[in-house]
Scaffold this motif. Structure first.
Motif, PDB file in Angstrom:
ATOM      1  N   SER A   4      -0.410  -5.091  -4.961  1.00 58.50           N
ATOM      2  CA  SER A   4      -1.940  -4.715  -4.274  1.00 58.50           C
ATOM      3  C   SER A   4      -2.371  -3.622  -5.015  1.00 58.50           C
ATOM      4  O   SER A   4      -1.370  -2.712  -5.686  1.00 58.50           O
ATOM      5  CB  SER A   4      -1.671  -4.869  -3.031  1.00 58.50           C
ATOM      6  N   VAL A  10      -3.066  -4.508   2.316  1.00 60.47           N
ATOM      7  CA  VAL A  10      -4.330  -4.592   2.833  1.00 60.47           C
ATOM      8  C   VAL A  10      -4.667  -5.481   3.657  1.00 60.47           C
ATOM      9  O   VAL A  10      -4.006  -6.441   4.358  1.00 60.47           O
ATOM     10  CB  VAL A  10      -4.513  -4.568   1.571  1.00 60.47           C
ATOM     11  N   GLN A 213      -3.291 -11.286  -8.475  1.00 62.09           N
ATOM     12  CA  GLN A 213      -2.577 -10.424  -7.770  1.00 62.09           C
ATOM     13  C   GLN A 213      -1.588 -10.780  -6.831  1.00 62.09           C
ATOM     14  O   GLN A 213      -2.384 -11.662  -6.571  1.00 62.09           O
ATOM     15  CB  GLN A 213      -3.249  -8.959  -6.738  1.00 62.09           C
ATOM     16  N   LEU A 215      -0.787  -9.549  -2.773  1.00 63.55           N
ATOM     17  CA  LEU A 215      -0.936  -8.586  -1.822  1.00 63.55           C
ATOM     18  C   LEU A 215      -0.677  -8.697  -0.869  1.00 63.55           C
ATOM     19  O   LEU A 215       0.125  -9.924  -0.620  1.00 63.55           O
ATOM     20  CB  LEU A 215      -2.181  -9.165  -1.072  1.00 63.55           C
ATOM     21  N   ARG A 216       0.436  -7.496  -0.360  1.00 60.83           N
ATOM     22  CA  ARG A 216       1.104  -7.669   1.167  1.00 60.83           C
ATOM     23  C   ARG A 216      -0.526  -7.033   2.074  1.00 60.83           C
ATOM     24  O   ARG A 216      -0.863  -6.094   2.006  1.00 60.83           O
ATOM     25  CB  ARG A 216       2.029  -6.370   1.191  1.00 60.83           C
ATOM     26  N   PHE A 217      -0.091  -8.159   3.317  1.00 55.21           N
ATOM     27  CA  PHE A 217      -1.265  -7.897   4.065  1.00 55.21           C
ATOM     28  C   PHE A 217      -1.286  -7.871   5.194  1.00 55.21           C
ATOM     29  O   PHE A 217       0.638  -8.060   5.708  1.00 55.21           O
ATOM     30  CB  PHE A 217      -2.267  -9.098   4.109  1.00 55.21           C
ATOM     31  N   TYR A 237       2.389 -12.432   2.932  1.00 58.53           N
ATOM     32  CA  TYR A 237       1.805 -11.880   1.140  1.00 58.53           C
ATOM     33  C   TYR A 237       1.578 -13.339   0.910  1.00 58.53           C
ATOM     34  O   TYR A 237       0.419 -13.830   1.477  1.00 58.53           O
ATOM     35  CB  TYR A 237       3.087 -11.957   0.500  1.00 58.53           C
TER      36      TYR A 237
END
Length: 358
Positions: A4, A10, A213, A215-217, A237
């Motif tokens: 991210s 995010v 990307q 992303l870790r959410f 993720y």
């Protein structure tokens, strides 16, 4: 691979992804959950990949007598019918489970069974798997065929001497016949690529670099008041391919990849009901980063969603190995059984998909 942008957690974003041309795959408990999610939300999916998983509601193959509770019966079924049947004849009863699936759809708890007819399925069992026996996985193929999935749409492989694992071509992964964590074995090919190539017949070769990307959410926003029953981690993720990030793709497809037991990013072993943090294994996020999904997704503009289950061992939930629920530990109430559209985990995962499609 890019994390991210600012290294922080995010919120899962919206990418106007496809509403119905998505897919799902999983290993072990992730494979059982793949079948459940596939049936519960079949209108959203075009296909599924099932690695070492049994049929829908397998843990209810044999109903309890008056001397056994429904919960105990599901646990016994899951262990001795759906994983390690003594002989093939004591494995899951595909015909009975087909009837249960049809009844579940008639009750409005899952999507219309007719949605499955044109779906494409990849079903795999390693011939050296001693965790979920091949006899069980064979019943999964039979189950889908009885439900009306075209035989030509099913790839069924039982000819690889693999242990209980998702297979890669990474030399650092376990030997092919291994039956122990991290359940990622080197067999000289990327199984994730085979799964996606079968579901979608228009794929390009995997990209040399995954330049999108990862992303870790925050998963908790998709759990809400169901969180106490979910046994799901704080984070999930998602891999977003570079062209999707640039807005250059109309209605990108989404593939949901479900890890198996002991494969979540924050898995720790439980000893006497307590997380054994001191001896946490070094598996981390290998299922997310090394199983090949991201590279083939990058070249084909496919978003990959990696929901995360976690170990829980308390007075309410016994899931110490961080498995997805396919026997009922997350049952919140009678209106939201673990296999239904309203099940805690299924509802959360599908809400993530809805966000990506918004």
């Amino acid at each position: 691979m890019v994390a991210s942008a600012d290294g922080k957690i995010v919120q899962l974003g919206s990418y106007a992804a496809s509403k119905g041309n998505n897919s799902i795959s999983g290993l072990s408990s992730g494979a059982f959950m793949t079948v459940q999610l596939h049936l519960a939300r079949s209108a959203s999916f075009a296909g599924a990949g099932i690695i070492a998983g049994g049929p829908f509601r397998c843990a209810e193959t044999y109903q309890p007598s008056g001397l056994v509770t429904a919960e105990d019966s599901r646990i016994e079924n899951s262990l001795y019918i759906c994983m390690n049947p003594l002989i093939p004849q004591t494995g899951p009863d595909a015909q009975r489970l087909v009837e249960m699936a049809r009844d579940t759809a008639k009750a409005g708890l899952i999507d219309d069974i007719a949605n499955l007819a044109d779906d494409r399925l990849y079903i795999f069992t390693g011939s050296e798997d001693d965790v979920v026996y091949s006899d069980v996985v064979a019943k999964t193929r039979q189950f889908y065929e009885m439900l009306g999935v075209k035989r030509d749409n099913i790839v069924y492989r039982d000819d690889v001497p693999a242990g209980h694992s998702i297979i890669t071509d990474n030399p650092e992964d376990s030997d092919l016949p291994t039956n122990q964590p991290p359940y990622i074995n080197n067999g000289g090919f990327m199984q994730s690529h085979d799964i996606l190539r079968h579901i979608y017949d228009d794929l390009k070769a995997p990209a040399a670099q995954a330049n999108g990307q990862l992303l870790r959410f925050d998963q908790t926003e998709f759990l809400g008041e169901d969180a106490p029953w979910a046994s799901m981690s704080r984070f999930g993720y998602a891999y977003i391919p570079s062209r999707v990030l640039q807005g250059a793709v109309k209605a990108p497809r989404v593939h949901i990849a479900l890890h198996g037991c002991k494969q979540g990013y924050n898995y720790t072993d439980y000893v006497n009901g307590r997380a054994d943090i001191a001896n946490q294994p070094p598996y981390g996020n290998r299922y997310i980063t090394t199983t090949g999904y991201n590279h083939i997704a990058e070249s084909n503009d496919i978003i990959v969603l990696y929901p995360q289950a976690e170990g829980t061992d308390n007075g309410s939930i016994q899931n110490p190995d961080g498995c997805w629920d396919w026997w009922g530990y997350s049952n919140k109430d009678a209106a939201s059984p673990y296999y239904s559209r309203n099940a805690v985990q299924i509802k959360a995962i599908h809400a993530m998909l809805d966000r990506l499609c918004a």
